[in-house]
Design a protein around this motif. Structure first.
Motif, PDB file in Angstrom:
ATOM      1  N   TYR A  46       0.842   3.194   9.423  1.00  0.00           N
ATOM      2  CA  TYR A  46      -0.275   4.186   9.542  1.00  0.00           C
ATOM      3  C   TYR A  46       0.008   4.469   7.701  1.00  0.00           C
ATOM      4  N   PHE A  47      -1.217   4.089   6.717  1.00  0.00           N
ATOM      5  CA  PHE A  47      -1.003   3.650   5.308  1.00  0.00           C
ATOM      6  C   PHE A  47      -1.932   4.992   4.685  1.00  0.00           C
ATOM      7  N   THR A  48      -1.761   6.006   4.760  1.00  0.00           N
ATOM      8  CA  THR A  48      -2.240   6.301   3.348  1.00  0.00           C
ATOM      9  C   THR A  48      -1.436   7.470   2.759  1.00  0.00           C
ATOM     10  N   ALA A  49      -2.770   8.426   2.524  1.00  0.00           N
ATOM     11  CA  ALA A  49      -2.259   9.848   0.843  1.00  0.00           C
ATOM     12  C   ALA A  49      -2.585  10.905   0.905  1.00  0.00           C
ATOM     13  N   ARG A  50      -2.206  12.040   0.657  1.00  0.00           N
ATOM     14  CA  ARG A  50      -1.764  12.827   0.299  1.00  0.00           C
ATOM     15  C   ARG A  50      -3.601  13.699  -0.461  1.00  0.00           C
ATOM     16  N   ILE A  51      -4.335  13.879  -0.208  1.00  0.00           N
ATOM     17  CA  ILE A  51      -5.800  14.336  -0.613  1.00  0.00           C
ATOM     18  C   ILE A  51      -5.633  16.315  -1.155  1.00  0.00           C
ATOM     19  N   THR A  52      -6.085  16.096  -2.153  1.00  0.00           N
ATOM     20  CA  THR A  52      -6.188  17.333  -2.650  1.00  0.00           C
ATOM     21  C   THR A  52      -7.528  18.407  -2.762  1.00  0.00           C
ATOM     22  N   GLU A 111      -7.372   6.052  -4.491  1.00  0.00           N
ATOM     23  CA  GLU A 111      -6.928   6.008  -3.802  1.00  0.00           C
ATOM     24  C   GLU A 111      -5.550   4.864  -4.116  1.00  0.00           C
ATOM     25  N   LYS A 112      -4.635   4.895  -4.794  1.00  0.00           N
ATOM     26  CA  LYS A 112      -3.672   3.547  -4.870  1.00  0.00           C
ATOM     27  C   LYS A 112      -2.634   3.225  -4.451  1.00  0.00           C
ATOM     28  N   GLY A 113      -2.133   1.900  -3.950  1.00  0.00           N
ATOM     29  CA  GLY A 113      -1.207   1.769  -3.807  1.00  0.00           C
ATOM     30  C   GLY A 113      -0.981   1.197  -1.743  1.00  0.00           C
ATOM     31  N   THR A 114      -2.460   2.297  -0.907  1.00  0.00           N
ATOM     32  CA  THR A 114      -1.967   0.984   0.407  1.00  0.00           C
ATOM     33  C   THR A 114      -2.182  -0.103   0.873  1.00  0.00           C
ATOM     34  N   ASP A 115      -3.199  -0.931  -0.529  1.00  0.00           N
ATOM     35  CA  ASP A 115      -3.473  -1.759  -0.064  1.00  0.00           C
ATOM     36  C   ASP A 115      -1.882  -3.642  -0.190  1.00  0.00           C
ATOM     37  N   ALA A 119       0.342  -5.009   2.596  1.00  0.00           N
ATOM     38  CA  ALA A 119       1.106  -6.641   2.702  1.00  0.00           C
ATOM     39  C   ALA A 119       2.282  -6.327   2.917  1.00  0.00           C
ATOM     40  N   SER A 120       2.756  -5.098   2.085  1.00  0.00           N
ATOM     41  CA  SER A 120       4.627  -5.218   1.634  1.00  0.00           C
ATOM     42  C   SER A 120       4.813  -5.015   3.384  1.00  0.00           C
ATOM     43  N   TYR A 121       5.317  -4.228   4.588  1.00  0.00           N
ATOM     44  CA  TYR A 121       5.469  -4.111   5.752  1.00  0.00           C
ATOM     45  C   TYR A 121       4.465  -4.949   6.754  1.00  0.00           C
ATOM     46  N   MET A 122       3.670  -5.305   6.557  1.00  0.00           N
ATOM     47  CA  MET A 122       3.086  -6.129   7.322  1.00  0.00           C
ATOM     48  C   MET A 122       4.330  -7.957   7.260  1.00  0.00           C
ATOM     49  N   LEU A 123       4.481  -8.307   5.593  1.00  0.00           N
ATOM     50  CA  LEU A 123       5.311  -9.572   5.581  1.00  0.00           C
ATOM     51  C   LEU A 123       6.549  -8.904   5.630  1.00  0.00           C
ATOM     52  N   VAL A 135      -1.658  -6.887  14.616  1.00  0.00           N
ATOM     53  CA  VAL A 135      -3.265  -6.132  14.461  1.00  0.00           C
ATOM     54  C   VAL A 135      -3.451  -5.577  12.948  1.00  0.00           C
ATOM     55  N   LEU A 136      -4.525  -5.622  12.440  1.00  0.00           N
ATOM     56  CA  LEU A 136      -5.285  -4.543  10.979  1.00  0.00           C
ATOM     57  C   LEU A 136      -6.597  -3.551  11.675  1.00  0.00           C
ATOM     58  N   ILE A 137      -6.360  -2.734  11.496  1.00  0.00           N
ATOM     59  CA  ILE A 137      -6.934  -1.644  11.355  1.00  0.00           C
ATOM     60  C   ILE A 137      -7.660  -1.503  10.046  1.00  0.00           C
ATOM     61  N   SER A 138      -8.923  -2.609   9.577  1.00  0.00           N
ATOM     62  CA  SER A 138      -9.391  -2.163   8.269  1.00  0.00           C
ATOM     63  C   SER A 138     -10.487  -2.936   8.295  1.00  0.00           C
ATOM     64  N   ASN A 139     -11.424  -2.875   7.558  1.00  0.00           N
ATOM     65  CA  ASN A 139     -12.274  -3.852   7.666  1.00  0.00           C
ATOM     66  C   ASN A 139     -12.053  -4.778   5.478  1.00  0.00           C
ATOM     67  N   ASP A 140     -11.085  -4.417   5.893  1.00  0.00           N
ATOM     68  CA  ASP A 140     -11.019  -4.453   3.746  1.00  0.00           C
ATOM     69  C   ASP A 140     -10.403  -6.461   3.807  1.00  0.00           C
ATOM     70  N   SER A 141     -11.662  -6.992   3.142  1.00  0.00           N
ATOM     71  CA  SER A 141     -11.304  -7.795   1.951  1.00  0.00           C
ATOM     72  C   SER A 141      -9.916  -8.490   1.967  1.00  0.00           C
TER      73      SER A 141
END
Length: 212
Positions: A46-52, A111-115, A119-123, A135-141
């Motif tokens: 699960y990829f995310t970032a802490r919000i403020t 948001e920085k770093g998610t993509d 990619a890094s962990y999938m590969l 399996v990717l849960i996203s619609n980000d091309s």
């Protein structure tokens, strides 16, 4: 088939959770087991970032923290953090008022770093043959290239669970994954955590009242 899931947390949130608070207490493992019956869900990243805090939602970080603690109760799940960057650029107005300024200072939150993390962990997992299917849960091309490499270079199966109400990205569809499935409200309703989640430490975390 041994299956790893890679969740773009903010794409999932804005695609199918934001509009209905009652869906936000989501158990992603339960969701994946319902959408992918018969598959061995080996790992969920699960990829995310802490919000403020924001003036209109000062308690949002507390609600996010409660959810992330609930995710920690699931042995299959690991959480990977990017970061938020907030800048104040001056940008040009598309229709400046007559005699008025042509630019305006805006608050830009990114948001920085998610993509790159996905990619890094999938590969990495694919190179290690940690699973048979990614399996990717996203619609980000932007994530097309790591998926393409997993499928074509490493000869593994890929699939997509689309969290967005619109059609899947043309670029993701062009990869010809083994499947593309929509994430609908019914399966989200059926995939919620219990209102109180017991953590491995014995502590408990409760669904935020705003998400009841």
């Amino acid at each position: 088939m041994t299956t790893n899931i890679y969740i773009d947390g903010f794409n999932l949130y804005y695609g199918c959770l934001k509009a209905d608070p009652a869906l936000k207490w989501l158990d992603p493992v339960r969701l994946c087991k319902q959408l992918l019956p018969g598959r061995d869900i080996h790992r969920v990243r699960y990829f995310t970032a802490r919000i403020t805090p924001r003036p209109d939602q000062p308690d949002a970080p507390n609600r996010q923290d409660a959810y992330l603690r609930a995710l920690d109760s699931l042995s299959e799940v690991s959480i990977h953090y990017g970061r938020f960057s907030q800048t104040y650029p001056r940008m040009r107005l598309s229709q400046p008022p007559p005699g008025g300024p042509g630019t305006v200072e805006v608050v830009k939150t990114e948001e920085k770093g998610t993509d790159v993390n996905i990619a890094s962990y999938m590969l990495m997992d694919a190179f290690r043959t940690d699973c048979d299917t990614s399996v990717l849960i996203s619609n980000d091309s932007d994530l097309c290239e790591p998926l393409r490499m997993v499928k074509n270079e490493l000869e593994m199966t890929i699939g997509i669970l689309n969290p967005c109400p619109r059609q899947p990205s043309h670029w993701l569809r062009s990869l010809n994954p083994a499947f593309i499935k929509p994430i609908r409200k019914g399966v989200l309703n059926a995939s919620q955590f219990p209102d109180t989640v017991r953590l491995p430490s014995g502590a408990e975390v409760k669904r935020p009242l705003e998400w009841a």
